[in-house]
Design a protein around this motif. Structure first.
Motif, mmCIF file in Angstrom:
data_model
loop_
_atom_site.group_PDB
_atom_site.id
_atom_site.type_symbol
_atom_site.label_atom_id
_atom_site.label_comp_id
_atom_site.label_asym_id
_atom_site.label_seq_id
_atom_site.Cartn_x
_atom_site.Cartn_y
_atom_site.Cartn_z
ATOM 1 N N ILE B 49 8.929 -20.118 4.230
ATOM 2 C CA ILE B 49 7.579 -20.025 4.695
ATOM 3 C C ILE B 49 6.963 -21.338 5.246
ATOM 4 C CG2 ILE B 49 6.990 -21.304 2.288
ATOM 5 C CD1 ILE B 49 4.561 -19.040 2.124
ATOM 6 N N ARG B 50 6.245 -21.119 6.140
ATOM 7 C CA ARG B 50 5.601 -22.154 7.239
ATOM 8 C C ARG B 50 4.710 -22.721 6.729
ATOM 9 N NH1 ARG B 50 7.796 -18.236 10.335
ATOM 10 N NH2 ARG B 50 9.325 -18.733 11.851
ATOM 11 N N SER B 51 4.177 -23.929 7.084
ATOM 12 C CA SER B 51 3.269 -24.667 6.408
ATOM 13 C C SER B 51 1.721 -24.317 6.481
ATOM 14 C CB SER B 51 3.204 -26.155 6.980
ATOM 15 O OG SER B 51 2.742 -26.062 8.220
ATOM 16 N N ARG B 54 0.230 -19.209 3.239
ATOM 17 C CA ARG B 54 0.010 -19.373 2.074
ATOM 18 C C ARG B 54 0.941 -18.211 1.022
ATOM 19 N NH1 ARG B 54 -0.979 -23.069 3.520
ATOM 20 N NH2 ARG B 54 -2.783 -24.170 4.075
ATOM 21 N N GLU B 55 1.451 -17.296 1.747
ATOM 22 C CA GLU B 55 2.103 -16.288 1.070
ATOM 23 C C GLU B 55 2.777 -15.595 1.728
ATOM 24 O OE1 GLU B 55 -0.240 -14.478 -2.014
ATOM 25 O OE2 GLU B 55 0.715 -12.523 -1.783
ATOM 26 N N LYS B 56 4.255 -15.347 1.395
ATOM 27 C CA LYS B 56 5.228 -14.506 2.132
ATOM 28 C C LYS B 56 6.068 -13.423 1.186
ATOM 29 C CE LYS B 56 7.892 -15.022 5.923
ATOM 30 N NZ LYS B 56 8.480 -16.173 7.199
ATOM 31 N N ARG B 62 8.332 -12.975 -3.621
ATOM 32 C CA ARG B 62 6.799 -13.332 -3.325
ATOM 33 C C ARG B 62 7.027 -14.879 -3.155
ATOM 34 N NH1 ARG B 62 2.253 -14.171 -6.793
ATOM 35 N NH2 ARG B 62 0.317 -14.652 -5.207
ATOM 36 N N VAL B 63 6.586 -15.668 -2.261
ATOM 37 C CA VAL B 63 6.691 -17.166 -2.379
ATOM 38 C C VAL B 63 5.236 -17.503 -1.816
ATOM 39 C CG1 VAL B 63 7.666 -19.071 -1.026
ATOM 40 C CG2 VAL B 63 9.005 -17.381 -1.496
ATOM 41 N N THR B 64 4.823 -18.458 -2.509
ATOM 42 C CA THR B 64 3.676 -18.900 -2.347
ATOM 43 C C THR B 64 3.541 -20.473 -1.932
ATOM 44 O OG1 THR B 64 2.775 -19.575 -4.503
ATOM 45 C CG2 THR B 64 2.262 -17.363 -3.758
ATOM 46 N N LEU B 65 2.658 -20.915 -1.138
ATOM 47 C CA LEU B 65 2.726 -22.482 -0.607
ATOM 48 C C LEU B 65 1.277 -22.902 -0.750
ATOM 49 C CD1 LEU B 65 4.383 -24.816 0.453
ATOM 50 C CD2 LEU B 65 4.006 -23.951 2.721
ATOM 51 N N ASP B 66 1.178 -24.215 -1.364
ATOM 52 C CA ASP B 66 -0.129 -24.704 -1.380
ATOM 53 C C ASP B 66 0.339 -26.136 -0.928
ATOM 54 O OD1 ASP B 66 -2.398 -26.114 -2.110
ATOM 55 O OD2 ASP B 66 -2.596 -24.901 -3.730
ATOM 56 N N SER B 72 5.264 -25.000 -4.491
ATOM 57 C CA SER B 72 5.210 -23.636 -3.881
ATOM 58 C C SER B 72 5.970 -22.930 -5.115
ATOM 59 C CB SER B 72 6.653 -23.522 -2.793
ATOM 60 O OG SER B 72 6.796 -22.450 -2.475
ATOM 61 N N SER B 73 5.857 -21.598 -5.050
ATOM 62 C CA SER B 73 6.379 -20.870 -6.258
ATOM 63 C C SER B 73 7.004 -19.607 -5.861
ATOM 64 C CB SER B 73 5.316 -20.297 -7.177
ATOM 65 O OG SER B 73 4.426 -19.642 -6.520
ATOM 66 N N LEU B 74 8.237 -19.138 -6.203
ATOM 67 C CA LEU B 74 8.800 -18.192 -6.098
ATOM 68 C C LEU B 74 8.948 -17.130 -7.182
ATOM 69 C CD1 LEU B 74 11.299 -16.674 -4.313
ATOM 70 C CD2 LEU B 74 12.855 -17.858 -5.833
#
Lengths: 115, 111
Positions: B49-51, B54-56, B62-66, B72-74
């Motif tokens: 996931i790129r910076s 926010r979600e992929k 499902r990955v999120t990035l804050d 990040s969460s998986l």
């Protein structure tokens, strides 16, 4: 299939007896990494090559050396293994041709046992 | 240490349940990656996931990035026994070709 190959998969050596682990890749990636992973821990980077440019981690013991004679092969030499060097050794590659977002491709690892 | 932290360290769930694992990191990044490691094997890349994302999603992942929280969460939905493995996040070290791995989450999915 393009891949990262590590030999041997299991290596038993005696305390103080030099050992060499090998890694080869058919991906033609320009970066190769060696990691040490102990049980239930994250992989710890020992060193990496960008082409033939060698980069050593500051906390990698002098006991550990590496060679990369060509793009495809990379070797990890442990000059005098101690009991604390027993671990899984992981080789990985990545390609930075398309920028710094390339993933790493890992080999299956070599598990080293020191007696 | 620059090492990322993951939690929980271990997670045990029943087949069919969802599994969530979290990763926190310390420096600014341009991407974050998740890897899976089956016992005694090498790591396998799952998702990047790129910076600026926010979600992929990828299949059941499902990955999120804050980036404001550096976390990040998986999420693995409808888990299967074959999902039993250790999961690691990894972030690149700015200005280098290196990656820092998180401490990992050991997931066990019970059939």
């Amino acid at each position: 299939d393009a891949m990262v190959i590590q030999n041997p998969r299991y290596q038993v050596t005696q305390f103080g007896k030099p050992v060499t682990l090998s890694c080869s890749q058919t991906l033609n990636h320009n970066v190769m990494y060696w990691y040490q992973q102990k049980s239930s821990q994250a992989p710890k980077l020992l060193f990496h090559y960008y082409d033939k440019d060698f980069n050593n981690e500051a906390d990698t013991p002098d006991n550990f050396q590496s060679r990369r004679p060509n793009t495809s092969f990379c070797f990890l030499d442990i000059r005098s293994p101690g009991l604390g060097d027993a671990a899984m050794y992981l080789c990985a590659t990545s390609s930075l041709d398309r920028g710094r977002e390339e993933t790493q491709y890992f080999g299956p690892g070599t598990r080293l046992l020191v007696l | 240490s620059q090492q990322g932290e993951e939690d929980p360290q271990a997670l045990s769930i029943q087949e069919g349940e969802n599994a969530t694992m979290n990763c926190s990191y310390k420096t600014s990044i341009n991407n974050l990656q998740w890897y899976r490691q089956n016992s005694g094997r090498g790591l396998v890349h799952l998702i990047l996931i790129r910076s600026n994302e926010r979600e992929k999603h990828s299949g059941r992942l499902r990955v999120t990035l804050d980036t404001s929280k550096k976390s990040s969460s998986l999420l693995i939905t409808a888990s299967r026994a074959a999902d039993t493995a250790s999961y690691f996040c990894a972030t690149p070290v700015a200005g280098t070709y290196k990656y820092i791995f998180g401490t990992g989450t050991r997931l066990k999915v019970l059939a």
